[in-house]
Design a protein around this motif. Sequence first.
Motif, PDB file in Angstrom:
ATOM      1  N   UNK A 245       0.827  -1.195   0.000  1.00  0.00           N
ATOM      2  CA  UNK A 245       0.000   0.000   0.000  1.00  0.00           C
ATOM      3  C   UNK A 245       0.869   1.255   0.000  1.00  0.00           C
ATOM      4  N   UNK A 246       1.959   1.236   0.783  1.00  0.00           N
ATOM      5  CA  UNK A 246       2.857   2.381   0.834  1.00  0.00           C
ATOM      6  C   UNK A 246       3.479   2.652  -0.531  1.00  0.00           C
ATOM      7  N   UNK A 247       3.781   1.601  -1.286  1.00  0.00           N
ATOM      8  CA  UNK A 247       4.355   1.769  -2.621  1.00  0.00           C
ATOM      9  C   UNK A 247       3.322   2.339  -3.593  1.00  0.00           C
ATOM     10  N   UNK A 248       2.061   1.908  -3.452  1.00  0.00           N
ATOM     11  CA  UNK A 248       1.020   2.403  -4.354  1.00  0.00           C
ATOM     12  C   UNK A 248       0.738   3.886  -4.144  1.00  0.00           C
ATOM     13  N   UNK A 249       0.776   4.319  -2.905  1.00  0.00           N
ATOM     14  CA  UNK A 249       0.374   5.701  -2.645  1.00  0.00           C
ATOM     15  C   UNK A 249       1.422   6.700  -3.148  1.00  0.00           C
ATOM     16  N   UNK A 250       2.677   6.231  -3.388  1.00  0.00           N
ATOM     17  CA  UNK A 250       3.696   7.137  -3.905  1.00  0.00           C
ATOM     18  C   UNK A 250       3.280   7.738  -5.251  1.00  0.00           C
ATOM     19  N   UNK A 251       2.476   6.997  -6.005  1.00  0.00           N
ATOM     20  CA  UNK A 251       2.105   7.438  -7.341  1.00  0.00           C
ATOM     21  C   UNK A 251       1.067   8.562  -7.324  1.00  0.00           C
ATOM     22  N   UNK A 252       0.447   8.826  -6.187  1.00  0.00           N
ATOM     23  CA  UNK A 252      -0.659   9.784  -6.126  1.00  0.00           C
ATOM     24  C   UNK A 252      -0.293  11.067  -5.383  1.00  0.00           C
ATOM     25  N   UNK A 253       0.989  11.235  -5.022  1.00  0.00           N
ATOM     26  CA  UNK A 253       1.351  12.293  -4.095  1.00  0.00           C
ATOM     27  C   UNK A 253       1.343  13.692  -4.708  1.00  0.00           C
ATOM     28  N   UNK A 254       1.276  13.815  -6.001  1.00  0.00           N
ATOM     29  CA  UNK A 254       1.336  15.147  -6.614  1.00  0.00           C
ATOM     30  C   UNK A 254      -0.041  15.787  -6.759  1.00  0.00           C
ATOM     31  N   UNK A 255      -1.095  15.099  -6.378  1.00  0.00           N
ATOM     32  CA  UNK A 255      -2.436  15.665  -6.502  1.00  0.00           C
ATOM     33  C   UNK A 255      -2.579  16.886  -5.603  1.00  0.00           C
ATOM     34  N   UNK A 256      -3.172  17.962  -6.129  1.00  0.00           N
ATOM     35  CA  UNK A 256      -3.405  19.158  -5.319  1.00  0.00           C
ATOM     36  C   UNK A 256      -4.526  18.907  -4.313  1.00  0.00           C
ATOM     37  N   UNK A 257      -4.412  19.590  -3.172  1.00  0.00           N
ATOM     38  CA  UNK A 257      -5.441  19.484  -2.150  1.00  0.00           C
ATOM     39  C   UNK A 257      -5.598  18.081  -1.609  1.00  0.00           C
ATOM     40  N   UNK A 258      -4.516  17.345  -1.552  1.00  0.00           N
ATOM     41  CA  UNK A 258      -4.575  15.948  -1.136  1.00  0.00           C
ATOM     42  C   UNK A 258      -4.919  15.837   0.349  1.00  0.00           C
ATOM     43  N   UNK A 259      -5.876  14.992   0.684  1.00  0.00           N
ATOM     44  CA  UNK A 259      -6.223  14.693   2.068  1.00  0.00           C
ATOM     45  C   UNK A 259      -6.143  13.188   2.267  1.00  0.00           C
ATOM     46  N   UNK A 260      -6.068  12.795   3.517  1.00  0.00           N
ATOM     47  CA  UNK A 260      -5.957  11.362   3.781  1.00  0.00           C
ATOM     48  C   UNK A 260      -7.246  10.641   3.384  1.00  0.00           C
ATOM     49  N   UNK A 261      -8.393  11.331   3.532  1.00  0.00           N
ATOM     50  CA  UNK A 261      -9.656  10.715   3.132  1.00  0.00           C
ATOM     51  C   UNK A 261      -9.705  10.512   1.612  1.00  0.00           C
ATOM     52  N   UNK A 262      -9.263  11.542   0.862  1.00  0.00           N
ATOM     53  CA  UNK A 262      -9.277  11.427  -0.598  1.00  0.00           C
ATOM     54  C   UNK A 262      -8.289  10.363  -1.076  1.00  0.00           C
ATOM     55  N   UNK A 263      -7.130  10.320  -0.432  1.00  0.00           N
ATOM     56  CA  UNK A 263      -6.129   9.342  -0.831  1.00  0.00           C
ATOM     57  C   UNK A 263      -6.603   7.927  -0.527  1.00  0.00           C
ATOM     58  N   UNK A 264      -7.244   7.732   0.620  1.00  0.00           N
ATOM     59  CA  UNK A 264      -7.777   6.413   0.956  1.00  0.00           C
ATOM     60  C   UNK A 264      -8.846   5.987  -0.053  1.00  0.00           C
ATOM     61  N   UNK A 265      -9.667   6.955  -0.476  1.00  0.00           N
ATOM     62  CA  UNK A 265     -10.694   6.633  -1.471  1.00  0.00           C
ATOM     63  C   UNK A 265     -10.062   6.256  -2.805  1.00  0.00           C
TER      64      UNK A 265
END
Length: 360
Positions: free
Chosen positions: A254-274
């Motif tokens: 999961x930690x490896x997958x989330x690296x790909x989404x880190x540049x999204x603006x306004x990122x929140x933990x709820x949005x990232x989990x979704x």
Amino acid sequence: MSDADLLAALLDAAWRGGLIALLAVLAGRLWRARRGSALATTGGWLAAGLVVQLVSSAPSFEARVPLLSQVPCIAVATANSVLFWAFAQALFDDDARLGPRHLLAWLAVVLLAALNCSWLARPGASAAEQVAHVVLRLMPLGFALAALQATLAHWRGDLVEPRRRLRLLVVAGGVLYTAAQLALRLAGDDGRLSTAAALVDLAGLALLIGLMLRGGAGLAAALPVVAEAPAAAPVDAPLAAEPSPQTDAADLQLAERLQQLMRDEGLTIAALAARLAVPEYRLRRAIHGQLGHRHFTAFVNSWRLRAASQALADPACREQSVLHIAMAAGFQSIGPFNRAFKAAQGLTPSEFRRQRLAET
């Protein structure tokens, strides 16, 4: 004194002595765990203030000691609400520091509480003075609400699970205890606690201290890590931190997958989990346990700063502006990026780029 009154007095004294011992244990545990931290300091002072409160709020003390002689103790006990507010800040913010505003707030409450007891509460006070008397008595409630705000701030982004549970304890325990104690005081004669109200007050305080002691794991997890001055992260380091020795395969993936989404603006933990289609608790556990971060905002900024550092040091990106690199890394404006970058690297982005490109 009747047998019932004697029994009540003995029970009251035993409870107060036991609570003073528990406060000493709590202060000692905090001090041993992280000597000199804001949390240990505020916890120690809060424990000392509660000892003063326990002694001065005893019905026998209030009945036998003249009111003017009680004023210093009442003022210190009232100012415990300021210490509780500072304690909540230190407990839930790794970057919390004690400053002049905390000392000034404590001194202001001590002086106002002393004025309230010695002057505004006197017989024959004017209507305006009586209103001021009631307002000043509500000061602890204001600081209880400030502690509530400090407790709930950034709750969603907190990655330390024991500390997240401890937030609920502080909300349900400390804030409610402050409000209940104020209600008991306002309902009593001349602001004094009856024997029954004093026992209720002691029971509430005993429950709060007991839960705090039992939540020792949460206290230990909440203690900020003492570190040297932040050093610049190597720009050639991988964007993911080293995994924990106790590696959970699912969390690591999961930690490896989330690296790909880190540049999204306004990122929140709820949005990232979704986006990752995982529960928030699993995402918090992966970021904290596998990547070593304690708060989601710190994790996001760390990742983005490292990505920006790599781009600034890359000769292939020489023609790209600093603003373009900052925006590509996920920052929404140049000001916060410049401040965060200089705090992490000790140089402005432009200075860092010139230095690294000159080296190549």
